[in-house]
Design a protein around this motif. Structure first.
Motif, PDB file in Angstrom:
ATOM      1  N   LEU A   1       0.818  -1.211   0.000  1.00  0.00           N
ATOM      2  CA  LEU A   1       0.000   0.000   0.000  1.00  0.00           C
ATOM      3  C   LEU A   1       0.855   1.266   0.000  1.00  0.00           C
ATOM      4  CD1 LEU A   1      -3.039   0.295  -0.098  1.00  0.00           C
ATOM      5  CD2 LEU A   1      -3.025   0.757   2.346  1.00  0.00           C
ATOM      6  N   LEU A  48      -3.418  -1.147  -4.085  1.00  0.00           N
ATOM      7  CA  LEU A  48      -4.467  -1.607  -3.177  1.00  0.00           C
ATOM      8  C   LEU A  48      -4.838  -3.064  -3.431  1.00  0.00           C
ATOM      9  CD1 LEU A  48      -6.507  -0.997  -0.965  1.00  0.00           C
ATOM     10  CD2 LEU A  48      -8.048  -0.077  -2.719  1.00  0.00           C
ATOM     11  N   GLU A  71      -6.737   4.982  -0.489  1.00  0.00           N
ATOM     12  CA  GLU A  71      -6.452   3.549  -0.503  1.00  0.00           C
ATOM     13  C   GLU A  71      -6.413   2.964   0.905  1.00  0.00           C
ATOM     14  OE1 GLU A  71      -4.546   5.823  -1.930  1.00  0.00           O
ATOM     15  OE2 GLU A  71      -4.047   5.322  -4.006  1.00  0.00           O
TER      16      GLU A  71
END
Length: 676
Positions: free
Chosen positions: A554, A559, A592
């Motif tokens: 991440l 993601l 995200e």
């Protein structure tokens, strides 16, 4: 007195010239050029109608036409750019030359004697005021400093003597010419007028020589602001003094005849060179928006002028120093020009580029200058500053430095311009971006500017790549801060709503155990067993919470990989969690981590179902939203799920999404939709 004071307020001040012409000035400039060139066209057409001879020995038809074309265009350009006084002088010369050319052709037509006699005496006069004024005082006006008192006197005197031949021309009777019906029939008056005209011409030549001296002083000893470009003024004025002044010396026709015999093109050389010198001086002071077009024209005009001057010098020297025929001297002169044409063109181009573009004329110097200005940590502002400096140096209307990465760095300098030229920025690993350049107005970007941009593209490629890397570092730092904030928020919520209340219940049970043991109650063992089970559950919840912390994928905004890592952390021999589908770049940048934590809480909900053996998380990208669907083959009790479901609903509300629960008694089915 008025004539002497006018130049003070309206002197040539190239620093004042506006970046964009005012509408009124532009209209005046176009009108001047159109009038001068229109008179030339009318002269040519009328000459064809009248028929040969097209030139007569002793007339200045070639000079008239050349002056109208060259000075008419230069005057229109300078008037449009705000050089009012100089522009008016040159406009008088350009329009006057065109009018003299037209009247000279008209005088060759079959006309009544009175009309013909008057035309013969005034046909060559319209050209004289502008020609004398530009020859005598133009170099004096080409300065950025206020005119000294002595210079003002010379300017006023030059303007006065330039008008005298025109004022007296209609009243004179020239020797050997048809009868002038307007002439004053008095020999004494005629002689006085002749002497006055000769004196005015001689004074104009003297002032022209003094102007040459003033230009030389400005070039080598004057203010620094005047030195750049002044050398061209010195050269142009010197050519006019040497080759052009005999035209204005009627008292010494032998000098003009001698020069015409050995150097018939000499006046044309001065005619070509001085206008180009005036424009170079103006361009050296940033007359914005015309550099690219005028640069090409200047190089061609100066090259022709230098070629004609060189040919004249070679042929004249050979004809005077050696007993060779004029034809042989001319052939040798042409051979010399052919050998020196390419180096000469490069030299002229270099000098004009140096004046017009300054440091940007030398790509190597520009590379060094840009390299010196390149900081260690290039960011968007630094890249924009480089674009600004490069655009100003190359006289472009717009310059963009753009990274080839999707959504990469972009530095824009300037506004709209002409057609865009694209120059790639190449690094060691291929193309890292490109330069988009546009010239002012509707012009195309000059080939020279494209070559310079290509030469400096290596430095700019490094700058763009550094800016891209620095931006990625800043983005990664920002994402790390967001991730930390999301993780702290999730841990705090879990401690507050999950682990905290559970540990509090276990503590209450432990508090009751001592009393039960003292009383000999068998329930003491039961309570201890229940506390042990609860503590095991809290330990599992802590492990689950640790597994929900954000993975390294991440950090780069990936993601989909992060969600699959999350599912792999919770998958065991008793529970399989699978993520299907991809979100790609459908989640806006910066959100995200929030989406990851939302899915993590869905996974925690799965872990609360003791009988669950499989959970599917399906990701689907819709035109305006993303859908996350959870299906579990089991479910926990409402008390165990309440805290997590509340957290899930809060997070969905913060993200602006919707939540649907279609669970049954035996299965858990949730659907979440989040806006893109």
């Amino acid at each position: 007195m008025q004539a002497m004071s006018a130049p003070v307020a309206t002197r040539f001040d190239p620093e004042w010239a506006p970046a964009r012409p005012r509408r009124s000035a532009l209209i005046a400039g176009v009108a001047i050029t159109a009038t001068s060139w229109g008179l030339v066209v009318a002269t040519v057409v009328l000459s064809v109608v009248v028929g040969p001879p097209y030139t007569v020995k002793g007339d200045f038809m070639s000079i008239y036409l050349g002056s109208a074309v060259v000075w008419g265009g230069i005057a229109g350009l300078l008037v449009a750019r705000g050089a009012r006084f100089v522009g008016v002088i040159l406009a008088v010369q350009g329009v006057g030359a065109g009018l003299s050319a037209l009247l000279t052709v008209v005088a060759r037509m079959e006309l009544p004697d009175d009309v013909h006699g008057a035309l013969v005496h005034i046909a060559d006069r319209p050209w004289i005021p502008g020609a004398l004024a530009s020859f005598a005082i133009l170099p004096l006006l080409l300065t950025t400093r206020p005119l000294a008192p002595a210079t003002r006197v010379l300017v006023g005197l030059g303007l006065t003597v330039s008008l005298i031949p025109v004022v007296l021309a209609p009243l004179r009777q020239r020797e050997g010419q048809p009868l002038n019906p307007l002439a004053i029939d008095d020999p004494a008056v005629q002689e006085a007028m002749r002497t006055t005209i000769v004196t005015s011409f001689t004074l104009a030549v003297v002032i022209g020589v003094v102007s040459l001296g003033v230009a030389c002083w400005r070039r080598w000893a004057g203010p620094m602001a005047d030195r750049r470009g002044q050398g061209w003024i010195v050269l142009g004025q010197a050519l006019l003094v040497i080759f052009g002044s005999p035209i204005f010396l009627p008292a010494r026709p032998d000098i003009a005849a001698a020069i015409d015999q050995v150097a018939p093109f000499a006046p044309i050389v001065g005619l070509l060179f001085m206008p180009a010198a005036v424009i170079v001086f103006a361009l050296g002071r940033r007359v914005a928006g015309i550099e690219l077009t005028v640069n090409r024209a200047l190089v061609n005009v100066m090259l022709v002028a230098v070629l004609v001057a060189t040919y004249t010098a070679v042929a004249t020297t050979l004809a005077l120093a050696f007993p060779v025929a004029p034809l042989i001297a001319g052939v040798i002169g042409v051979a010399v020009l052919a050998l020196g044409l390419a180096p000469l063109q490069r030299w002229v181009q270099g000098r004009v580029d140096e004046l017009v573009y300054g440091d940007a004329a030398d790509p190597a110097q520009l590379v060094r200058a840009l390299g010196d200005r390149l900081p260690d940590g290039v960011d968007g502002d630094d890249l924009r500053s480089l674009a600004d400096e490069l655009r100003v140096a190359l006289r472009l209307a717009r310059l963009e430095l753009r990274s080839a990465e999707p959504g990469g760095v972009l530095a824009v300098s300037g506004g709209p311009g002409g057609p865009v030229s694209r120059i790639p920025l190449r690094g060691s690993d291929g193309e890292v971006g490109w330069i988009d350049a546009a010239a002012p107005g509707r012009q195309r970007v000059d080939r020279r500017a494209i070559r310079v941009l290509d030469r400096v593209s290596g430095v700019l490629a490094i700058a763009v790549r550094l800016a891209e890397v620095n931006r990625e570092i800043l983005d990664a730092g920002e994402r790390a801060r967001e991730v930390g904030a999301e993780e702290r928020r999730m841990v705090a919520r879990e401690l507050d709503q999950g682990l905290g209340p559970g540990l509090a219940r276990s503590a209450d049970r432990l508090d009751r155990v001592p009393a039960l043991v003292t009383a000999g109650e068998a329930a003491a063992g039961v309570e201890l067993a229940a506390v042990r089970i609860e503590l095991a559950e809290r330990t599992t919840e802590v492990r689950d919470l640790a597994r929900t912390l954000l993975p390294g994928a991440l950090d780069s905004g990936d993601l989909d990989t992060a969600l699959r890592e999350l599912a792999a952390r919770f998958t065991s021999s008793k529970l399989e969690i699978e993520v299907r589908g991809v979100l790609g770049d459908a989640i806006p940048e910066g959100r995200e981590a929030a989406v990851h934590h939302l899915v993590a809480e869905l996974v925690l909900l799965v872990r609360r179902a003791p009988g669950a053996r499989r959970a599917d998380i399906e990701l689907l990208t819709l035109p305006r939203a993303v859908r996350i669907a959870l299906t579990v083959d089991g479910r926990a009790g409402e008390v165990d799920e309440a805290a997590i479901l509340g957290s899930i609903r809060d997070r969905i509300d913060e993200l602006g999404g919707t939540f649907a629960d279609t669970s049954t008694d035996d299965t858990r089915a949730l659907v979440v939709e989040l806006p893109r």
